[in-house]
Design a protein around this motif. Sequence first.
Motif, PDB file in Angstrom:
ATOM      1  N   HIS A 196      27.658 -12.619 -18.400  1.00  0.00           N
ATOM      2  CA  HIS A 196      27.846 -11.242 -18.908  1.00  0.00           C
ATOM      3  C   HIS A 196      27.758 -10.111 -18.165  1.00  0.00           C
ATOM      4  O   HIS A 196      28.596  -9.268 -17.666  1.00  0.00           O
ATOM      5  N   LEU A 197      26.724 -10.386 -17.345  1.00  0.00           N
ATOM      6  CA  LEU A 197      26.401  -9.123 -16.319  1.00  0.00           C
ATOM      7  C   LEU A 197      27.266  -9.067 -15.279  1.00  0.00           C
ATOM      8  O   LEU A 197      28.041  -8.205 -14.617  1.00  0.00           O
ATOM      9  N   ALA A 198      27.653 -10.347 -14.509  1.00  0.00           N
ATOM     10  CA  ALA A 198      28.618 -10.537 -13.406  1.00  0.00           C
ATOM     11  C   ALA A 198      29.968 -10.220 -13.779  1.00  0.00           C
ATOM     12  O   ALA A 198      30.750  -9.169 -13.252  1.00  0.00           O
ATOM     13  N   ASP A 199      30.369 -10.212 -15.133  1.00  0.00           N
ATOM     14  CA  ASP A 199      31.610  -9.881 -15.810  1.00  0.00           C
ATOM     15  C   ASP A 199      31.781  -8.411 -15.530  1.00  0.00           C
ATOM     16  O   ASP A 199      32.702  -7.418 -15.335  1.00  0.00           O
ATOM     17  N   LEU A 200      30.658  -7.713 -16.189  1.00  0.00           N
ATOM     18  CA  LEU A 200      30.449  -6.405 -16.144  1.00  0.00           C
ATOM     19  C   LEU A 200      30.687  -5.643 -14.908  1.00  0.00           C
ATOM     20  O   LEU A 200      31.580  -4.637 -14.911  1.00  0.00           O
ATOM     21  N   LEU A 201      29.956  -6.175 -14.132  1.00  0.00           N
ATOM     22  CA  LEU A 201      30.050  -5.741 -12.671  1.00  0.00           C
ATOM     23  C   LEU A 201      31.263  -5.641 -12.036  1.00  0.00           C
ATOM     24  O   LEU A 201      31.863  -4.786 -11.227  1.00  0.00           O
ATOM     25  N   ARG A 202      31.942  -7.018 -12.351  1.00  0.00           N
ATOM     26  CA  ARG A 202      33.358  -7.033 -11.695  1.00  0.00           C
ATOM     27  C   ARG A 202      34.173  -6.114 -11.979  1.00  0.00           C
ATOM     28  O   ARG A 202      35.231  -5.612 -11.539  1.00  0.00           O
ATOM     29  N   MET A 203      33.917  -5.882 -13.534  1.00  0.00           N
ATOM     30  CA  MET A 203      35.095  -4.722 -14.079  1.00  0.00           C
ATOM     31  C   MET A 203      34.946  -3.503 -13.538  1.00  0.00           C
ATOM     32  O   MET A 203      35.879  -2.772 -13.386  1.00  0.00           O
ATOM     33  N   VAL A 204      33.780  -3.202 -13.283  1.00  0.00           N
ATOM     34  CA  VAL A 204      33.356  -1.986 -12.346  1.00  0.00           C
ATOM     35  C   VAL A 204      34.002  -2.194 -10.997  1.00  0.00           C
ATOM     36  O   VAL A 204      34.940  -1.015 -10.382  1.00  0.00           O
ATOM     37  N   GLU A 205      33.980  -2.974 -10.330  1.00  0.00           N
ATOM     38  CA  GLU A 205      34.369  -3.241  -9.137  1.00  0.00           C
ATOM     39  C   GLU A 205      36.043  -3.199  -8.822  1.00  0.00           C
ATOM     40  O   GLU A 205      36.562  -2.512  -8.014  1.00  0.00           O
TER      41      GLU A 205
END
Length: 497
Positions: free
Chosen positions: A389-398
């Motif tokens: 979940h957290l990795a997906d969120l950070l990737r969406m920001v990136e």
Amino acid sequence: MTAKAMVEYEVVIGLEIHVQLMTVSKMFCACPTTFGVPPNTQVCPVCLGLPGSLPVLNARAVDLGLRTAAALECTAHPRSQFHRKNYYYPDLPKNYQITQYQYKVHPPLATDGGLAVSAGPSVTGEPPLRRRIRIRRVHLEEDTGRLVHVESGGQVLHSLVDFNRSGVPLMEIVTEPDLRSPLEARAFLARLRAVLQAIEVSTGRMEEGNLRVDANVSLRRPGQPLGTRTEVKNMNSLRSVERALVHEVARQRQVLEVGGSVEQQTRHWDERRGVTFASRMKEEAQDYRYFPEPDLVPIAVTAERVEQIRRTMPELPEARRQRYIAAYGLPEYDAELVTSSAPMAAFFEETVKLFPQPKTVSNWLGGDLTAYIKAEGKEIEDLPITPRHLADLLRMVEQGTISGRTAKEILPEMLASGARPDAIVGAKGLSQISDTEALERVVDEVIAEHAGPVADVRAGKTQALTFLVGQVMKKTRGRANPELANRLLRERLGFRG
Ligand SMILES: [Zn+2]
């Protein structure tokens, strides 16, 4: 010149921590230790204290005690002894508890260790001060049963005894009075808990009573002998330990400042009212008449066994902290934070595998996520989200799908519901506007509405450009890609700054 009547006191805190050991059976019998089963279903003649029953020592509990001793740099004694602590209480069917006492000739399992802690980041931004807190002893004992009070209309009608907990293996860890502030006491407990989790000795769940803390607190003027101490009990989270100690230190300071003296007593922490109060029971120095337990031979610990345990130790939080600094390039403070508990460290490592930007991951774990956990009184393992979940969120920001601000907004929702970030963004229409055509319309509107700033930008004023970007962000409720908005405005207005 008269000095102001301000007396500086030094805070002196020592801790006694009871740890429920992760064994499948009890300390002196084969009964299971499963939590939450119907009352008195995990009992036998030994843990019911029936006449003629004899205790048999749980070897696994001794191993867990020795692991703890090794992790806390204690000396394990070749021969240690169990003692009887004699007192009467309805939850103690034998009228004595089998425990270990600090006698020179009959030593407890292990003594004289230490654990280094940092009491949080300093306000000046320097690396936190690290101090080694001495451990006086680590010993083994059995738990008591549990009283259940049946109440009606605020009155206790009668009390029942559940002996499922009777004989459950406990370990007691006693520190020297080396802690100098409530914050340091909390930091020490957090570190100790992380150690106990890492070596798989305890789940460390304070709210379930797996880790119970009593604190001895006193104040003294620097250089003077120790003052009279009180013992504070009944704290069931790291936060409540810190709050209770802050309150108790302030209370003692008040007593001393008006010339009073602190009474030696046991005080209970009331979480709801935020105060400590003296127990109503009359205090008397109990004589427990300790004597060596005649039904158990001394525990013999060979050097080979200690060595074997040392060799098979998993990575401890201190080693992990140093590895994170070396391998991920994390600053000291970040490394301390993400190794604050074993589940936190596991979450960090898993997230970094999926999103290999360690500093960004530790920023989110130590920032918004930790703030949420603290506010909700939870642990990271209670949250319905996974590292994915957290990795997906950070990737969406990136990738620019959402802005950092939007990510911060949807994180609490993810943490509360366990929903995936892309699902929340989709349902709420929160994705960032990175489409040039869509954004051009908004940029044109902003230009039409703000003739003054537009003229300033044309005259080369950077501040006016920042203002117009802000207007674009406002119109899109934060969804515009700020870099794109900036570029479009520059192009439209022929800004060269
Ligand atoms: Zn039993």
